[in-house]
Scaffold this motif. Structure first.
Motif, PDB file in Angstrom:
ATOM      1  N   PHE A 185      -9.616  28.392  79.610  1.00 47.52           N
ATOM      2  CA  PHE A 185     -10.631  27.343  79.489  1.00 47.52           C
ATOM      3  C   PHE A 185     -11.297  27.037  80.830  1.00 47.52           C
ATOM      4  CE2 PHE A 185      -8.928  26.510  75.265  1.00 47.52           C
ATOM      5  CZ  PHE A 185     -10.092  26.203  74.576  1.00 47.52           C
ATOM      6  N   GLU A 186     -10.559  27.122  81.909  1.00 48.30           N
ATOM      7  CA  GLU A 186     -11.154  26.905  83.225  1.00 48.30           C
ATOM      8  C   GLU A 186     -12.157  27.999  83.560  1.00 48.30           C
ATOM      9  OE1 GLU A 186      -7.710  26.478  85.733  1.00 48.30           O
ATOM     10  OE2 GLU A 186      -7.403  24.394  85.110  1.00 48.30           O
ATOM     11  N   GLN A 187     -11.858  29.238  83.170  1.00 45.64           N
ATOM     12  CA  GLN A 187     -12.807  30.332  83.395  1.00 45.64           C
ATOM     13  C   GLN A 187     -14.092  30.100  82.599  1.00 45.64           C
ATOM     14  OE1 GLN A 187     -10.016  33.635  82.415  1.00 45.64           O
ATOM     15  NE2 GLN A 187     -11.028  34.627  84.150  1.00 45.64           N
ATOM     16  N   VAL A 188     -13.953  29.658  81.358  1.00 45.49           N
ATOM     17  CA  VAL A 188     -15.139  29.362  80.558  1.00 45.49           C
ATOM     18  C   VAL A 188     -15.899  28.194  81.179  1.00 45.49           C
ATOM     19  CG1 VAL A 188     -16.015  28.670  78.288  1.00 45.49           C
ATOM     20  CG2 VAL A 188     -14.095  30.263  78.440  1.00 45.49           C
ATOM     21  N   ALA A 189     -15.184  27.153  81.600  1.00 43.88           N
ATOM     22  CA  ALA A 189     -15.831  25.993  82.216  1.00 43.88           C
ATOM     23  C   ALA A 189     -16.594  26.375  83.481  1.00 43.88           C
ATOM     24  CB  ALA A 189     -14.793  24.918  82.534  1.00 43.88           C
ATOM     25  N   CYS A 190     -16.074  27.356  84.201  1.00 43.92           N
ATOM     26  CA  CYS A 190     -16.736  27.822  85.437  1.00 43.92           C
ATOM     27  C   CYS A 190     -17.792  28.885  85.166  1.00 43.92           C
ATOM     28  CB  CYS A 190     -15.695  28.365  86.406  1.00 43.92           C
ATOM     29  SG  CYS A 190     -14.645  27.101  87.129  1.00 43.92           S
ATOM     30  N   LYS A 191     -18.049  29.155  83.889  1.00 47.99           N
ATOM     31  CA  LYS A 191     -19.034  30.137  83.460  1.00 47.99           C
ATOM     32  C   LYS A 191     -18.757  31.520  84.027  1.00 47.99           C
ATOM     33  CE  LYS A 191     -22.820  26.923  82.658  1.00 47.99           C
ATOM     34  NZ  LYS A 191     -24.224  26.642  82.964  1.00 47.99           N
ATOM     35  N   ASP A 192     -17.500  31.936  83.961  1.00 48.42           N
ATOM     36  CA  ASP A 192     -17.132  33.283  84.383  1.00 48.42           C
ATOM     37  C   ASP A 192     -17.945  34.273  83.542  1.00 48.42           C
ATOM     38  OD1 ASP A 192     -15.366  35.799  83.727  1.00 48.42           O
ATOM     39  OD2 ASP A 192     -14.691  35.061  85.681  1.00 48.42           O
ATOM     40  N   GLN A 193     -18.840  35.010  84.197  1.00 50.67           N
ATOM     41  CA  GLN A 193     -19.791  35.846  83.481  1.00 50.67           C
ATOM     42  C   GLN A 193     -19.129  36.960  82.675  1.00 50.67           C
ATOM     43  OE1 GLN A 193     -23.060  34.786  83.364  1.00 50.67           O
ATOM     44  NE2 GLN A 193     -22.949  36.150  81.605  1.00 50.67           N
ATOM     45  N   THR A 194     -18.083  37.561  83.210  1.00 54.19           N
ATOM     46  CA  THR A 194     -17.381  38.614  82.483  1.00 54.19           C
ATOM     47  C   THR A 194     -16.792  38.069  81.197  1.00 54.19           C
ATOM     48  OG1 THR A 194     -16.878  39.734  84.565  1.00 54.19           O
ATOM     49  CG2 THR A 194     -15.553  40.343  82.640  1.00 54.19           C
ATOM     50  N   LEU A 195     -16.162  36.918  81.269  1.00 54.40           N
ATOM     51  CA  LEU A 195     -15.569  36.315  80.082  1.00 54.40           C
ATOM     52  C   LEU A 195     -16.643  35.860  79.101  1.00 54.40           C
ATOM     53  CD1 LEU A 195     -13.144  35.416  78.463  1.00 54.40           C
ATOM     54  CD2 LEU A 195     -13.047  33.340  79.868  1.00 54.40           C
ATOM     55  N   LEU A 196     -17.710  35.251  79.598  1.00 52.48           N
ATOM     56  CA  LEU A 196     -18.777  34.811  78.702  1.00 52.48           C
ATOM     57  C   LEU A 196     -19.436  35.994  78.000  1.00 52.48           C
ATOM     58  CD1 LEU A 196     -20.487  31.894  80.669  1.00 52.48           C
ATOM     59  CD2 LEU A 196     -18.820  31.769  78.807  1.00 52.48           C
ATOM     60  N   ASP A 197     -19.587  37.107  78.706  1.00 53.45           N
ATOM     61  CA  ASP A 197     -20.134  38.315  78.074  1.00 53.45           C
ATOM     62  C   ASP A 197     -19.213  38.784  76.946  1.00 53.45           C
ATOM     63  OD1 ASP A 197     -22.323  38.296  79.769  1.00 53.45           O
ATOM     64  OD2 ASP A 197     -21.529  39.853  81.100  1.00 53.45           O
TER      65      ASP A 197
ATOM     66  N   PRO B 120      -3.368  19.811  78.688  1.00 58.46           N
ATOM     67  CA  PRO B 120      -4.393  18.935  79.268  1.00 58.46           C
ATOM     68  C   PRO B 120      -5.724  19.668  79.488  1.00 58.46           C
ATOM     69  CG  PRO B 120      -2.936  19.704  80.996  1.00 58.46           C
ATOM     70  CD  PRO B 120      -2.402  20.261  79.695  1.00 58.46           C
ATOM     71  N   ILE B 121      -6.202  20.359  78.454  1.00 61.59           N
ATOM     72  CA  ILE B 121      -7.402  21.186  78.591  1.00 61.59           C
ATOM     73  C   ILE B 121      -8.616  20.351  78.959  1.00 61.59           C
ATOM     74  CG2 ILE B 121      -8.989  22.726  77.369  1.00 61.59           C
ATOM     75  CD1 ILE B 121      -6.530  23.543  75.650  1.00 61.59           C
ATOM     76  N   ASN B 122      -8.862  19.276  78.209  1.00 56.13           N
ATOM     77  CA  ASN B 122     -10.076  18.497  78.464  1.00 56.13           C
ATOM     78  C   ASN B 122     -10.083  17.900  79.868  1.00 56.13           C
ATOM     79  OD1 ASN B 122     -12.532  18.161  77.277  1.00 56.13           O
ATOM     80  ND2 ASN B 122     -11.850  16.659  75.780  1.00 56.13           N
ATOM     81  N   ARG B 123      -8.952  17.419  80.306  1.00 58.49           N
ATOM     82  CA  ARG B 123      -8.868  16.870  81.666  1.00 58.49           C
ATOM     83  C   ARG B 123      -9.164  17.958  82.697  1.00 58.49           C
ATOM     84  NH1 ARG B 123      -3.563  14.198  82.351  1.00 58.49           N
ATOM     85  NH2 ARG B 123      -2.851  16.332  82.362  1.00 58.49           N
ATOM     86  N   SER B 124      -8.644  19.132  82.457  1.00 58.35           N
ATOM     87  CA  SER B 124      -8.838  20.242  83.381  1.00 58.35           C
ATOM     88  C   SER B 124     -10.302  20.689  83.435  1.00 58.35           C
ATOM     89  CB  SER B 124      -7.953  21.419  82.965  1.00 58.35           C
ATOM     90  OG  SER B 124      -8.103  22.493  83.840  1.00 58.35           O
ATOM     91  N   VAL B 125     -10.946  20.833  82.275  1.00 56.35           N
ATOM     92  CA  VAL B 125     -12.341  21.294  82.294  1.00 56.35           C
ATOM     93  C   VAL B 125     -13.291  20.205  82.772  1.00 56.35           C
ATOM     94  CG1 VAL B 125     -11.934  23.083  80.568  1.00 56.35           C
ATOM     95  CG2 VAL B 125     -12.826  20.861  79.831  1.00 56.35           C
ATOM     96  N   LYS B 126     -12.938  18.942  82.544  1.00 62.65           N
ATOM     97  CA  LYS B 126     -13.784  17.854  83.041  1.00 62.65           C
ATOM     98  C   LYS B 126     -13.874  17.879  84.559  1.00 62.65           C
ATOM     99  CE  LYS B 126     -13.938  14.440  79.472  1.00 62.65           C
ATOM    100  NZ  LYS B 126     -14.081  13.033  79.194  1.00 62.65           N
ATOM    101  N   SER B 127     -12.778  18.234  85.203  1.00 65.87           N
ATOM    102  CA  SER B 127     -12.803  18.314  86.664  1.00 65.87           C
ATOM    103  C   SER B 127     -13.718  19.441  87.148  1.00 65.87           C
ATOM    104  CB  SER B 127     -11.387  18.499  87.220  1.00 65.87           C
ATOM    105  OG  SER B 127     -10.900  19.797  86.918  1.00 65.87           O
ATOM    106  N   LEU B 128     -14.084  20.333  86.233  1.00 64.75           N
ATOM    107  CA  LEU B 128     -14.971  21.454  86.562  1.00 64.75           C
ATOM    108  C   LEU B 128     -16.380  21.238  86.014  1.00 64.75           C
ATOM    109  CD1 LEU B 128     -12.401  24.275  85.769  1.00 64.75           C
ATOM    110  CD2 LEU B 128     -13.101  23.475  88.038  1.00 64.75           C
ATOM    111  N   GLY B 129     -16.658  20.043  85.515  1.00 65.19           N
ATOM    112  CA  GLY B 129     -17.996  19.727  85.035  1.00 65.19           C
ATOM    113  C   GLY B 129     -18.265  20.154  83.604  1.00 65.19           C
ATOM    114  N   ALA B 130     -17.238  20.208  82.781  1.00 66.34           N
ATOM    115  CA  ALA B 130     -17.414  20.590  81.374  1.00 66.34           C
ATOM    116  C   ALA B 130     -16.629  19.622  80.498  1.00 66.34           C
ATOM    117  CB  ALA B 130     -16.946  22.021  81.155  1.00 66.34           C
TER     118      ALA B 130
END
Length: 113
Positions: free
Chosen positions: A12-24, A73-83
């Motif tokens: 989820f952190e990779q998705v929150a950070c818009k990891d391009q390989t994962l998003l592809d 704690p997914i939501n807490r983790s991604v919120k810290s990354l702006g998602a």
């Protein structure tokens, strides 16, 4: 923290950070929709995907996976990354509902389409 929890948070952190390989990879899956402001998914589809792409999830049945999702704690983790993860299609059952990880611009959250 278990290996499954760590792997789930990392995903989820990779998705929150818009990891391009994962998003592809996610965008090539008919089960998901990657849009400019969000990634849309359901829990059964996410379980299927992770079972086939992350070995740590291969032996987790759906019930175990769902428990893992709700105890992490997914939501807490991604919120810290702006998602943020939101419910997009509430069908009164978590297995039928649709979710989205929504990316923010600054402090303002974009609403999914």
């Amino acid at each position: 923290m278990t290996a499954e929890q760590q792997a789930l948070l990392a995903f989820f952190e990779q998705v929150a950070c818009k990891d391009q390989t994962l998003l592809d990879l996610l965008s090539r899956q008919s089960r998901f929709r990657v849009e400019p402001d969000c990634w849309r998914f359901t829990l059964p589809d996410l379980h299927f995907f992770l079972q086939h792409h992350e070995s740590v999830f291969s032996s987790l049945n759906y019930r175990q996976f769902r428990q893992l999702i709700f105890s992490s704690p997914i939501n807490r983790s991604v919120k810290s990354l702006g998602a943020e993860i939101i419910i997009t299609d509430n069908h009164a059952k978590v297995d039928r509902s649709g979710y989205a990880l929504v990316w923010s611009i600054g402090n303002q959250r974009l609403d999914p389409v």
